[in-house]
Design an enzyme around this catalytic site. Structure first.
Site, PDB file in Angstrom:
ATOM      1  N   GLY A 208      47.006  30.844-102.642  1.00 52.30           N
ATOM      2  CA  GLY A 208      45.661  30.467-103.160  1.00 52.30           C
ATOM      3  C   GLY A 208      45.762  29.169-103.706  1.00 52.30           C
ATOM      4  O   GLY A 208      46.385  28.182-103.044  1.00 52.30           O
ATOM      5  N   ASN A 209      44.677  28.669-104.124  1.00 48.27           N
ATOM      6  CA  ASN A 209      44.488  27.235-104.805  1.00 48.27           C
ATOM      7  C   ASN A 209      43.914  27.173-105.954  1.00 48.27           C
ATOM      8  O   ASN A 209      43.492  28.294-106.253  1.00 48.27           O
ATOM      9  CB  ASN A 209      43.981  26.427-103.654  1.00 48.27           C
ATOM     10  CG  ASN A 209      42.553  26.698-103.513  1.00 48.27           C
ATOM     11  OD1 ASN A 209      41.567  26.635-104.300  1.00 48.27           O
ATOM     12  ND2 ASN A 209      42.358  27.161-101.934  1.00 48.27           N
ATOM     13  N   TYR A 210      43.909  25.978-106.657  1.00 48.14           N
ATOM     14  CA  TYR A 210      43.102  26.002-107.935  1.00 48.14           C
ATOM     15  C   TYR A 210      41.842  26.039-108.199  1.00 48.14           C
ATOM     16  O   TYR A 210      41.017  25.697-109.084  1.00 48.14           O
ATOM     17  CB  TYR A 210      43.587  24.714-108.461  1.00 48.14           C
ATOM     18  CG  TYR A 210      45.130  24.451-108.475  1.00 48.14           C
ATOM     19  CD1 TYR A 210      45.883  25.569-109.658  1.00 48.14           C
ATOM     20  CD2 TYR A 210      46.071  23.878-107.796  1.00 48.14           C
ATOM     21  CE1 TYR A 210      47.174  25.447-109.649  1.00 48.14           C
ATOM     22  CE2 TYR A 210      47.352  23.914-108.029  1.00 48.14           C
ATOM     23  CZ  TYR A 210      48.078  24.475-108.837  1.00 48.14           C
ATOM     24  OH  TYR A 210      49.301  24.488-108.993  1.00 48.14           O
ATOM     25  N   ALA A 276      37.278  25.977-101.343  1.00 48.88           N
ATOM     26  CA  ALA A 276      38.595  25.514-101.149  1.00 48.88           C
ATOM     27  C   ALA A 276      39.370  26.588-100.048  1.00 48.88           C
ATOM     28  O   ALA A 276      39.768  27.483-100.720  1.00 48.88           O
ATOM     29  CB  ALA A 276      39.405  25.051-101.798  1.00 48.88           C
TER      30      ALA A 276
END
Ligand code: PMT
Length: 398
Positions: A208-210, A276
């Site tokens: 995943g990402n932030y 994102a």
């Protein structure tokens, strides 16, 4: 644009109050219905008689009319308004609005108003430059209020600097532009992607990402406030929205986001790809938890995810507008332009992790927008609420 609009003109106590008379005349001439609300010190600079003669309405200043005991409902006036303009806004009124100090009719009306608020500061240059004024103005912006920046010039103190209330003609133009921009999205269908995607590795792990979803949700809320029918296709986020006219479709992976967007896009006038999206996903999902190996480290083979923006760019009709984001760490402009053209976008919004206060999770962002016609616009660091307004303003005037 201003014909028939209900406008509260708030006047606080500064020398620039004399310009409010011209502002009032211009608003009336443009067909607006204006209710003047003036602070007690505002009346030291300009008389209610002049203002009520021009507006055709009694001027409100106190909570009660002294001789009859009639109560002036700040709530009703706040709900009646299509816009509230506070001009001039003194340092004191700005501080009270920013901090909810409801000690006069103007501030209570401001706190009750549901309509967009426009604030035209006017004060001496040192007061304008003071950190407390700057902080209060930033707070007002973060509430979504519009600040009509004061001009530079000679001030009442005869000093030269920034602090002159913007000219009434310019304030009226600002309102025109605002109502025109609100009209442009009314009834339009807008798709916004937001948040991260999670690509499952096993039942307990993912790639995943932030992304927090803050930027995408701010755009969606602003578009809905402007009368658009908004769909957010949202990755897993902990934020939500109660703004009416927003339909949220929750997804987890890039593949799920892709499928929803391809389905929804043909019905959209605008699509803004703020999510994102993970570029890669594990080639294989392991349906039991991968155990810690004694010696070997597991190798996860990745496959490319579909590029949602590029797919929408390929099926886009001429009457649709497709906007992408570029989150970069280096070679920012070139990378953004490459994505703009490769994905057949109409506009790309660059935010760089090199800029402090920009990007993931923050309440602020700093953007540069690039258009397919070669136009470029640079913006300062602002709250994501403000950035959302800039984005929508630039999309509709592209
Ligand atoms: O959510 P916040 O915490 O508020 O943070 C906001 C943000 C930093 C996530 C946002 O401002 C932002 O930059 N979003 C795009 C992040 C990104 O994935 O950028 P990119 O340069 O990798 O992708 C370019 C564009 O293609 C983006 O519009 C992206 O949504 C889209 N894309 C990317 C990959 C993919 N497989 N499909 C896509 O549609």
């Amino acid at each position: 644009m201003l014909k028939g609009k209900h406008i509260i003109l708030g006047i606080s106590g500064g020398i620039a109050a004399y310009k409010s008379v011209t502002l009032l005349r211009l608003l009336i001439k443009a067909g607006a219905e204006v209710q003047v609300v003036i602070t007690p010190s505002g009346k030291e600079f300009i008389t209610p008689v002049t203002l009520s003669a021009l507006s055709g309405k009694p001027v409100i200043s106190e909570f009660f009319t002294a001789n009859t005991g009639e109560w002036h409902s700040h709530v009703d006036i706040g709900l009646w308004a299509d816009a509230m303009v506070i001009a001039p806004a003194t340092a004191s009124s700005i501080a009270k609005m920013a901090n909810g100090v409801a000690d006069n009719m103007l501030i209570t009306t401001y706190l009750s108003a549901k309509a967009p608020v426009f604030i035209a500061p006017a004060m001496d240059l040192d007061m304008m430059a003071h950190p407390s004024t700057k902080r209060n103005i930033e707070l007002l912006k973060s509430y979504g209020n519009h600040i009509i920046e004061p001009a530079e010039g000679e001030l009442a103190s005869h000093l030269i600097g920034k602090g002159r209330m913007e000219e009434p003609e310019e304030i009226v133009k600002y309102l025109y532009r605002f109502f025109a921009s609100q009209q442009a999205l009314k009834g339009k269908n807008v798709l916004v992607t937001a948040g991260p995607t999670y690509e499952k590795i096993d039942p307990v792990r993912f790639i995943g990402n932030y992304s927090s979803g803050k930027m995408g949700y701010a755009i969606a809320e602003e578009a809905a406030h402007r009368g658009a029918n908004v769909t957010i296709v949202s990755g897993p986020v902990s934020i939500s929205t109660s703004t009416p006219n927003i339909n949220i479709i929750k997804v987890e992976s890039a593949r799920e986001m892709y499928e929803q967007c391809v389905k929804i896009f043909p019905n959209c006038d605008y699509a803004i790809m703020c999510a994102a999206v993970a570029d890669y996903a594990p080639a294989k999902y392991i349906d039991i938890k991968i155990k810690r190996e004694k010696e070997d480290v597991p190798v996860i083979k990745l496959v490319k995810n579909p590029d949602i923006a590029a797919k929408l760019g390929a099926i886009k009709r001429p009457d649709q507008t497709l906007v992408g984001f570029a989150l970069e760490t280096n070679n920012e402009e070139n990378n953004a332009l490459e994505k703009l053209h490769r994905k057949n976008l109409d506009m790309i919004i660059l935010n760089s992790l090199q800029d402090s206060g920009a990007g993931f999770g923050k309440d602020t962002n700093k953007i540069t927008t690039y258009f397919s016609n070669g136009k470029k616009l640079e913006y300062s660091l602002k709250s994501k609420v403000e950035v959302a307004k800039d984005i929508l303003d630039s999309i509709i005037t592209k």
